[in-house]
Design a protein around this motif. Sequence first.
Motif, PDB file in Angstrom:
ATOM      1  N   SER A   1      12.193   0.566  -2.063  1.00  0.00           N
ATOM      2  CA  SER A   1      11.478   1.415  -1.129  1.00  0.00           C
ATOM      3  C   SER A   1      12.378   1.558   0.087  1.00  0.00           C
ATOM      4  CB  SER A   1      10.194   0.668  -0.748  1.00  0.00           C
ATOM      5  OG  SER A   1       9.124   1.537  -0.605  1.00  0.00           O
TER       6      SER A   1
ATOM      7  N   GLU B   1       9.276   5.197   5.167  1.00  0.00           N
ATOM      8  CA  GLU B   1       7.823   5.249   5.243  1.00  0.00           C
ATOM      9  C   GLU B   1       7.236   6.447   4.486  1.00  0.00           C
ATOM     10  OE1 GLU B   1       5.914   3.828   8.750  1.00  0.00           O
ATOM     11  OE2 GLU B   1       7.826   3.627   9.785  1.00  0.00           O
TER      12      GLU B   1
ATOM     13  N   THR C   1       0.836  -1.198   0.000  1.00  0.00           N
ATOM     14  CA  THR C   1       0.000   0.000   0.000  1.00  0.00           C
ATOM     15  C   THR C   1       0.875   1.254   0.000  1.00  0.00           C
ATOM     16  OG1 THR C   1      -1.643  -1.264   1.195  1.00  0.00           O
ATOM     17  CG2 THR C   1      -1.930   1.112   1.184  1.00  0.00           C
TER      18      THR C   1
ATOM     19  N   ARG D   1      -7.720  -6.739   4.634  1.00  0.00           N
ATOM     20  CA  ARG D   1      -7.295  -6.049   5.849  1.00  0.00           C
ATOM     21  C   ARG D   1      -8.266  -4.900   6.082  1.00  0.00           C
ATOM     22  NH1 ARG D   1      -2.798  -2.632   6.446  1.00  0.00           N
ATOM     23  NH2 ARG D   1      -2.440  -2.729   4.222  1.00  0.00           N
TER      24      ARG D   1
END
Length: 298
Positions: A276, A279, A114, A140
């Motif tokens: 990545s 955050e 996500t 979820r």
Amino acid sequence: MFNNLSDRITASLKGLRGHGRLSEADVDKTIREIRRALLDADVAVPVVRDFTGRVRERALGEEVSKALNPAQQVVKIVNDELVDVLGGATGELTWAKNPPTVIMLAGLQGAGKTTLAGKLAKWMKDQGHTPMLVAADLQRPNAVNQLQIVGERAGVPVFAPEPGNGVGDPVQVALNGVSTAQFQQHDVVIVDTAGRLGVDEEMMQQARDIRDAVHPDDTLFVVDAMIGQDAARVAEAFRDGVGFTGVVLSKLDGDARGGAALSITGVTQRPILFASTGEQLGDFERFHPDRMAGRILD
Ligand code: GDP
């Protein structure tokens, strides 16, 4: 990251000067060092075996060049082979001839899908594309809401399940999302899908159903770089269960030893396209095999 692999290679060949070919005993000494470093970094055993086999063959076969000493020569061979296992050139996305380009994300719960959806959408938007996100992770409870938040941060619209557009049915949501993107002339649509904490058949089936409904141009397998030894097994399960065209390595900012990258590309032969590294939306970069090889060696 691999505990100074190049230092370890150099130490194992200390004192040797460049001339002719390296002896088998010297090469085997340094191969042992390389094997230990890779295993310490959680690289999958079959990948370690293939890798050290290729390095050994080249190190024995090549004349030590005039410009390099034997240790530098082996470091160069290891570097070249690392780049090769990691996919060679920087991987590219597949852009559809008739937009929208459909990108599906798959991976375990908590892998970073996500978060990645928002990062990828922002990266594309910054390049002039007009992405839309589709919230097809209905497993979820908070996933749809979380995608809406990252979409808002990225300034990218999110297609979320609501009464009338497939609430409760992730395949229907994905399909409606893609047709809405087409209708609204978005040139890319990124479909977030559900993961589980472990690999399970129901999750794979759902991902396959979504894949078969939306025909993605790329399916990106998102994987947490911190999962170490599990990386190869999980990647194989997704390759066989859903199939994917590229990999995104997440959480590369953590103290992952980088073994996941080598294991996944070594086992699946699929390129890592992106990394990545945090955050925040901007903690995202293209993955360059040559730079990663450099990091592994240093
Ligand atoms: P999903 O279940 O696959 O959708 O995973 P999420 O996107 O919800 O990410 C799971 C957790 O990992 C969240 O707390 C994220 O903030 C965090 N996370 C995601 N990507 C990264 C990253 O690259 N680095 C760090 N440090 N945390 C990340």
